[in-house]
Design a protein around this motif. Structure first.
Motif, PDB file in Angstrom:
ATOM      1  N   PHE A  41      -0.712   4.756   5.588  1.00  0.00           N
ATOM      2  CA  PHE A  41      -1.749   6.147   4.683  1.00  0.00           C
ATOM      3  C   PHE A  41      -2.379   5.460   3.291  1.00  0.00           C
ATOM      4  CE2 PHE A  41       0.697   8.676   7.723  1.00  0.00           C
ATOM      5  CZ  PHE A  41      -0.268   8.642   8.883  1.00  0.00           C
ATOM      6  N   VAL A  42      -3.460   5.460   3.115  1.00  0.00           N
ATOM      7  CA  VAL A  42      -3.974   4.852   1.940  1.00  0.00           C
ATOM      8  C   VAL A  42      -3.430   5.966   0.751  1.00  0.00           C
ATOM      9  CG1 VAL A  42      -6.251   5.341   0.603  1.00  0.00           C
ATOM     10  CG2 VAL A  42      -6.207   4.344   3.525  1.00  0.00           C
ATOM     11  N   GLY A  43      -2.715   5.341  -0.331  1.00  0.00           N
ATOM     12  CA  GLY A  43      -2.178   5.723  -1.219  1.00  0.00           C
ATOM     13  C   GLY A  43      -1.394   4.681  -2.726  1.00  0.00           C
ATOM     14  N   ALA A  44      -1.449   5.013  -3.410  1.00  0.00           N
ATOM     15  CA  ALA A  44      -0.702   4.879  -4.910  1.00  0.00           C
ATOM     16  C   ALA A  44       0.035   5.008  -5.490  1.00  0.00           C
ATOM     17  CB  ALA A  44      -2.120   4.652  -5.787  1.00  0.00           C
ATOM     18  N   TYR A  45       0.469   4.972  -6.007  1.00  0.00           N
ATOM     19  CA  TYR A  45       1.881   5.232  -6.494  1.00  0.00           C
ATOM     20  C   TYR A  45       2.272   4.516  -7.348  1.00  0.00           C
ATOM     21  CZ  TYR A  45       2.369   7.105  -1.382  1.00  0.00           C
ATOM     22  OH  TYR A  45       1.357   7.017  -0.567  1.00  0.00           O
TER      23      TYR A  45
END
Length: 176
Positions: A41-45
């Protein structure tokens, strides 16, 4: 739900049963910053890790994941929504436990807890012809397993698998 609880118990047991090993790469006092993206899933962490003991690091974590339920469900329209996560993360580095002689490979388990701000209850407003969302704030519990590979003395590439956010994440880690 039972599978999630069982998975969490296994990860926790692995963490506590392997606390007697000591890795050469992760001594008490180490500092590391991780930045990554969701691969399923598109995401940034982003997270920071501060060594509180040999092989054990804790620190803050923040993240954003975007889900598009319209694509997944086959319905027409964009039913996408985002999740924001803020919390704490603990990691245990397993190199010595698995007797890995190559210091360039770093397997680890991690556990994050905190709050997630989410959108739920998708409603179609027939008067405005728009989709409406309700917001909620919930606790989260995210067990993960990962491995990092040393690129330079202070830079690593990593991949993680686990529950919460994107099921697969990858990125870079900067060790200070």
């Amino acid at each position: 739900m039972k599978k999630k609880v069982m998975y969490s118990i296994i990860v926790t047991l692995l963490l506590f049963t392997s606390l007697n090993s000591f890795s050469q790469a992760y001594k008490k006092g180490f500092k590391q910053f991780n930045a990554g993206v969701g691969l399923l899933f598109v995401g940034a962490y982003a997270s920071a890790e501060f060594g509180v003991d040999n092989n054990i690091g804790v620190g803050p974590i923040v993240g954003y994941t975007y889900y598009n339920t319209g694509l997944l469900s086959g319905y027409y329209g964009d039913y996408g929504y985002g999740q924001y996560r803020v919390g704490a993360r603990g990691a245990y580095h397993l190199g010595e436990t698995f007797k890995i002689k190559d210091d360039k490979i770093d397997p680890y388990i991690a556990l994050s807890i905190g709050v997630v701000v989410d959108r739920t209850d998708i409603n179609f407003n027939a008067n405005t012809l728009e989709i409406e969302y309700n917001k909620r704030v919930l606790p989260f519990f995210n067990p993960r397993f990962g491995a990092a590979m040393e690129l330079t003395q202070n830079l690593k590439a990593y991949v993680e698998l686990g529950y919460g956010g994107s099921w697969m994440q990858g990125g870079i880690a900067f060790k200070f």
